[in-house]
Motif scaffolding. Structure first.
Motif, PDB file in Angstrom:
ATOM      1  N   SER A 292       1.145  -1.213   0.032  1.00  0.00           N
ATOM      2  CA  SER A 292      -0.045   0.123   0.264  1.00  0.00           C
ATOM      3  C   SER A 292       0.890   1.453   0.237  1.00  0.00           C
ATOM      4  N   GLY A 293       0.427   2.061  -0.983  1.00  0.00           N
ATOM      5  CA  GLY A 293       1.031   3.009  -0.958  1.00  0.00           C
ATOM      6  C   GLY A 293       2.167   3.525  -2.109  1.00  0.00           C
ATOM      7  N   ALA A 294       2.405   2.152  -1.899  1.00  0.00           N
ATOM      8  CA  ALA A 294       4.262   2.171  -3.572  1.00  0.00           C
ATOM      9  C   ALA A 294       3.535   3.238  -4.961  1.00  0.00           C
ATOM     10  N   ARG A 295       4.678   3.060  -5.178  1.00  0.00           N
ATOM     11  CA  ARG A 295       4.182   3.524  -7.016  1.00  0.00           C
ATOM     12  C   ARG A 295       4.890   3.184  -7.254  1.00  0.00           C
ATOM     13  N   VAL A 296       4.657   2.290  -9.296  1.00  0.00           N
ATOM     14  CA  VAL A 296       5.244   1.775 -10.150  1.00  0.00           C
ATOM     15  C   VAL A 296       4.747   2.351 -11.077  1.00  0.00           C
ATOM     16  N   GLY A 297       5.926   2.906 -12.276  1.00  0.00           N
ATOM     17  CA  GLY A 297       5.856   3.710 -13.054  1.00  0.00           C
ATOM     18  C   GLY A 297       6.077   2.788 -14.550  1.00  0.00           C
ATOM     19  N   PRO A 298       5.557   3.340 -15.283  1.00  0.00           N
ATOM     20  CA  PRO A 298       5.785   2.524 -17.023  1.00  0.00           C
ATOM     21  C   PRO A 298       6.435   2.012 -16.999  1.00  0.00           C
ATOM     22  N   GLY A 299       6.825   0.642 -17.705  1.00  0.00           N
ATOM     23  CA  GLY A 299       7.494   0.323 -18.109  1.00  0.00           C
ATOM     24  C   GLY A 299       8.242  -0.585 -17.050  1.00  0.00           C
ATOM     25  N   ALA A 300       8.418  -0.504 -15.611  1.00  0.00           N
ATOM     26  CA  ALA A 300       8.798  -0.711 -14.252  1.00  0.00           C
ATOM     27  C   ALA A 300       8.671  -2.449 -14.819  1.00  0.00           C
ATOM     28  N   ARG A 301       9.448  -3.142 -14.651  1.00  0.00           N
ATOM     29  CA  ARG A 301       9.904  -4.662 -14.187  1.00  0.00           C
ATOM     30  C   ARG A 301      10.443  -4.838 -13.092  1.00  0.00           C
ATOM     31  N   ILE A 302       9.508  -5.546 -11.879  1.00  0.00           N
ATOM     32  CA  ILE A 302       9.625  -6.098 -10.804  1.00  0.00           C
ATOM     33  C   ILE A 302       9.936  -7.637 -10.856  1.00  0.00           C
ATOM     34  N   GLY A 303      10.996  -8.056 -10.342  1.00  0.00           N
ATOM     35  CA  GLY A 303      11.386  -9.018 -10.673  1.00  0.00           C
ATOM     36  C   GLY A 303      10.988 -10.296  -9.923  1.00  0.00           C
ATOM     37  N   THR A 304      10.746 -12.011  -9.471  1.00  0.00           N
ATOM     38  CA  THR A 304      10.252 -13.088  -9.238  1.00  0.00           C
ATOM     39  C   THR A 304      10.852 -12.620  -7.425  1.00  0.00           C
ATOM     40  N   ALA A 305      10.073 -13.198  -6.899  1.00  0.00           N
ATOM     41  CA  ALA A 305      10.356 -12.683  -4.579  1.00  0.00           C
ATOM     42  C   ALA A 305      10.931 -11.874  -4.358  1.00  0.00           C
ATOM     43  N   SER A 306      10.424 -10.864  -5.206  1.00  0.00           N
ATOM     44  CA  SER A 306      11.233  -9.134  -4.849  1.00  0.00           C
ATOM     45  C   SER A 306       9.873  -8.388  -4.075  1.00  0.00           C
ATOM     46  N   TRP A 307       9.666  -7.608  -3.120  1.00  0.00           N
ATOM     47  CA  TRP A 307       8.692  -6.729  -2.704  1.00  0.00           C
ATOM     48  C   TRP A 307       9.293  -5.488  -2.054  1.00  0.00           C
ATOM     49  N   VAL A 308       8.599  -4.676  -3.240  1.00  0.00           N
ATOM     50  CA  VAL A 308       7.269  -3.285  -2.726  1.00  0.00           C
ATOM     51  C   VAL A 308       7.019  -3.016  -1.432  1.00  0.00           C
ATOM     52  N   ASP A 309       8.250  -2.454  -0.464  1.00  0.00           N
ATOM     53  CA  ASP A 309       7.179  -1.821   0.440  1.00  0.00           C
ATOM     54  C   ASP A 309       6.615  -0.804   0.211  1.00  0.00           C
TER      55      ASP A 309
ATOM     56  N   VAL B 297      14.542  -1.605 -13.894  1.00  0.00           N
ATOM     57  CA  VAL B 297      14.217  -2.999 -13.376  1.00  0.00           C
ATOM     58  C   VAL B 297      14.929  -3.327 -11.832  1.00  0.00           C
ATOM     59  N   VAL B 298      14.186  -4.427 -11.637  1.00  0.00           N
ATOM     60  CA  VAL B 298      14.307  -4.717  -9.933  1.00  0.00           C
ATOM     61  C   VAL B 298      14.806  -6.194 -10.278  1.00  0.00           C
ATOM     62  N   GLY B 299      15.921  -6.641  -9.883  1.00  0.00           N
ATOM     63  CA  GLY B 299      16.030  -7.760  -9.931  1.00  0.00           C
ATOM     64  C   GLY B 299      15.312  -8.988  -9.824  1.00  0.00           C
ATOM     65  N   SER B 300      15.525  -9.936  -8.652  1.00  0.00           N
ATOM     66  CA  SER B 300      15.008 -10.930  -8.683  1.00  0.00           C
ATOM     67  C   SER B 300      15.066 -10.908  -6.743  1.00  0.00           C
ATOM     68  N   THR B 301      14.255 -10.705  -6.027  1.00  0.00           N
ATOM     69  CA  THR B 301      14.177 -11.469  -3.875  1.00  0.00           C
ATOM     70  C   THR B 301      15.332  -9.948  -3.697  1.00  0.00           C
ATOM     71  N   VAL B 302      14.595  -8.960  -4.073  1.00  0.00           N
ATOM     72  CA  VAL B 302      14.969  -8.093  -3.597  1.00  0.00           C
ATOM     73  C   VAL B 302      13.722  -7.278  -3.218  1.00  0.00           C
ATOM     74  N   HIS B 303      14.471  -6.161  -1.218  1.00  0.00           N
ATOM     75  CA  HIS B 303      13.362  -5.920  -0.489  1.00  0.00           C
ATOM     76  C   HIS B 303      13.689  -4.390  -0.933  1.00  0.00           C
ATOM     77  N   LEU B 304      13.217  -3.426  -1.351  1.00  0.00           N
ATOM     78  CA  LEU B 304      12.698  -2.154  -1.337  1.00  0.00           C
ATOM     79  C   LEU B 304      11.974  -1.725  -0.420  1.00  0.00           C
ATOM     80  N   ARG B 305      12.286  -0.562   1.312  1.00  0.00           N
ATOM     81  CA  ARG B 305      11.680  -0.684   2.313  1.00  0.00           C
ATOM     82  C   ARG B 305      10.840   0.568   2.175  1.00  0.00           C
ATOM     83  N   PRO B 306      10.406   0.948   3.128  1.00  0.00           N
ATOM     84  CA  PRO B 306       9.437   1.518   2.870  1.00  0.00           C
ATOM     85  C   PRO B 306      10.369   3.173   2.671  1.00  0.00           C
TER      86      PRO B 306
END
Length: 137
Positions: free
Chosen positions: A51-68, A78-87
């Protein structure tokens, strides 16, 4: 307990609250109803956008990643796999986040910057376009 209803997945968290996510049409990832993910972005089936996150056009979020919560991911990131972007983290346009990277809260990744795989970026850091960050775990 997990329930599926027309693309929505609901489950009870450990604290008893009900968590709700919708499947993103491009990739099938789990997106909180309180998040904004552009229809041209791609969210892998095992990725979460909170909740509250924003992801722009053309962005790619990889497997098992977490956009907090309250994270901003710019266009063509490009966000690779198993990445955590904290709040509160902000990732500028065309930036690259390597697999298994861990970005602390309130990190700023400038447009076009690259965070190496397995990097650990402390809370409040700024990753410049010409300075990759990597710290030992």
């Amino acid at each position: 307990m997990t329930r599926k209803t027309r693309g929505r997945i609901e489950f009870e968290a450990d604290d008893g609250t009900t968590m709700r996510y919708d499947r993103h049409p491009n990739g099938g990832g789990l997106v909180s109803p309180g998040a904004q993910v552009h229809e041209e972005a791609s969210v892998a089936a095992t990725a979460y956008v909170e909740s509250g996150a924003r992801v722009g056009p053309g962005a790619r979020i990889g497997t098992a990643s977490w956009v907090d919560r309250n994270v901003q991911v710019g266009p063509d990131v490009v966000v690779g796999s198993t990445v955590h972007l904290r709040p509160g983290t902000r990732v500028g346009a065309r930036a690259r986040i390597g697999s298994r990277a861990r970005l602390g809260a309130d990190v700023v990744v400038e447009a076009g910057a690259h965070v190496e795989q397995d990097a650990i970026v402390p809370d409040g850091s700024v990753v410049g376009r010409h300075a990759a960050r990597r710290e030992a775990a």
